[in-house]
Design an enzyme around this catalytic site. Structure first.
Site, mmCIF file in Angstrom:
data_model
loop_
_atom_site.group_PDB
_atom_site.id
_atom_site.type_symbol
_atom_site.label_atom_id
_atom_site.label_comp_id
_atom_site.label_asym_id
_atom_site.label_seq_id
_atom_site.Cartn_x
_atom_site.Cartn_y
_atom_site.Cartn_z
ATOM 1 N N GLU A 28 -11.137 -0.711 -3.678
ATOM 2 C CA GLU A 28 -10.466 0.007 -2.598
ATOM 3 C C GLU A 28 -9.314 0.836 -3.158
ATOM 4 O OE1 GLU A 28 -9.162 -3.255 -0.182
ATOM 5 O OE2 GLU A 28 -7.589 -3.855 -1.589
ATOM 6 N N ASP A 42 0.811 -1.222 0.000
ATOM 7 C CA ASP A 42 0.000 0.000 0.000
ATOM 8 C C ASP A 42 0.846 1.276 0.000
ATOM 9 O OD1 ASP A 42 -1.991 -1.933 0.474
ATOM 10 O OD2 ASP A 42 -1.945 -1.588 2.631
#
Length: 315
Positions: free
Chosen positions: A197, A38
């Site tokens: 997401e 991420d």
């Protein structure tokens, strides 16, 4: 005979060049050592920074956040832990995920997921130390449909800042000037086709690009798609050419990205994670960077996950 040999050698050379272009077994090295996911990449001053999730535990149970800095996008230095949940946060102790950072008012605002809430911390430097700005979540767990994770803040040319967040839906709201509050009645929730997401927003030539991850991070098909709008609040129209980032060959699960512009240049790079090579999965992911390019109409071109990044200096 000499002519025949030349043709054979030429053919061999051509075959070698072709192989080099289509070799999907040798991915570029990661930019961070070990397992990190991420990644949020940003440029401040003369340096680039990456703010990742610490990976390597089933269930993603990390408890702290680190930062990394680089003068050239290739060599990265650990700035160590910049926010530790048990030490620095009173309302969450684990599941430290998917941070983002923004600069405004002479301060650095660090947005992060913690126990499926979103918090915000503030510091005077991009490497911290960061302190909890609110003593409570900025966005509380279960406040809206889906998971309250994956924050991203875009600061527009006029200084207005916008928060994007959410798994299952992409939620958008304009932040107040203090960067740590907003009017909850003004939240817009959208769900572009394929959205899961990891939303990210940037602006280029007057257009706003919203990108996100599709599929699940444990799925080898995990990938990135995008849409474009004339406003940071949308409506966003999904581009015809998608996804722009996906795995190929030995690279699997390429997604949860961020995008950085080299200051002063129309030169862009995308940071993302992929399954660790070899033997990785959705809990063991590693961070990579690839060049990001556009065509003459402003469409994002497909990313080549096998292209190596050359050193880049900020002037």
């Amino acid at each position: 005979m000499k002519h025949t040999l030349f043709v054979m050698l030429s053919g061999l050379l051509f075959s070698t060049a072709t192989y080099a272009q289509t070799d999907t077994l040798n991915a570029p090295a990661t930019v961070l050592p070990g397992v990190y996911a991420d990644p949020h990449i940003a440029a401040f001053g003369k340096k680039f920074y990456i703010y990742p999730t610490t990976d390597g535990s089933e269930g993603w149970n990390a408890t702290s956040f680190t930062a990394w800095s680089s003068k050239d996008l290739v060599k990265w230095k650990s700035e160590k832990v910049i926010l530790d949940l048990p030490r620095d946060i009173t309302w969450a102790k684990e599941r430290a995920w998917a941070p983002a950072i923004a600069y405004k008012n002479g301060k650095y605002y660090y947005y992060f997921s913690a126990d499926v809430n979103i918090g915000v911390a503030v510091a005077d430097k991009p490497t911290g130390p960061f302190k909890d700005a609110l003593g409570k979540p900025l966005v509380k767990k279960a406040m809206l449909k889906g998971q309250m994770i994956d924050p991203m803040v875009f600061v527009d040319d006029d200084g207005a800042a916008y928060l994007y967040f959410g798994q299952g839906n992409c939620n958008i709201v304009k932040l107040n000037d203090d960067m740590i509050s907003y009017d909850a009645t003004k939240i817009i929730s959208i769900k572009p086709k394929g959205y899961n997401e990891g939303s990210f927003v940037f602006k280029r030539n007057g257009k706003y690009y919203l990108s996100w991850s599709e599929f699940d991070t444990r799925d080898p098909r995990y990938s990135v798609a995008y849409a474009v709008s004339d406003s940071p609040m949308g409506p966003f129209i999904k581009a015809e050419q998608n996804p722009i980032l996906k795995g190929k060959g030995v690279v699997k699960g390429a997604g949860h990205h961020s995008i950085v512009q080299v200051p002063g240049k129309d030169e862009w790079y995308i940071a993302y994670h992929r399954f660790k090579i070899p033997g990785g999965n959705g809990y063991n992911r590693e961070t990579a960077i690839s060049p990001l390019r556009f065509d003459e109409k402003g469409n994002i071109l497909p990313v080549d996950v096998f292209e190596k990044v050359k050193p880049v200096k900020i002037k």
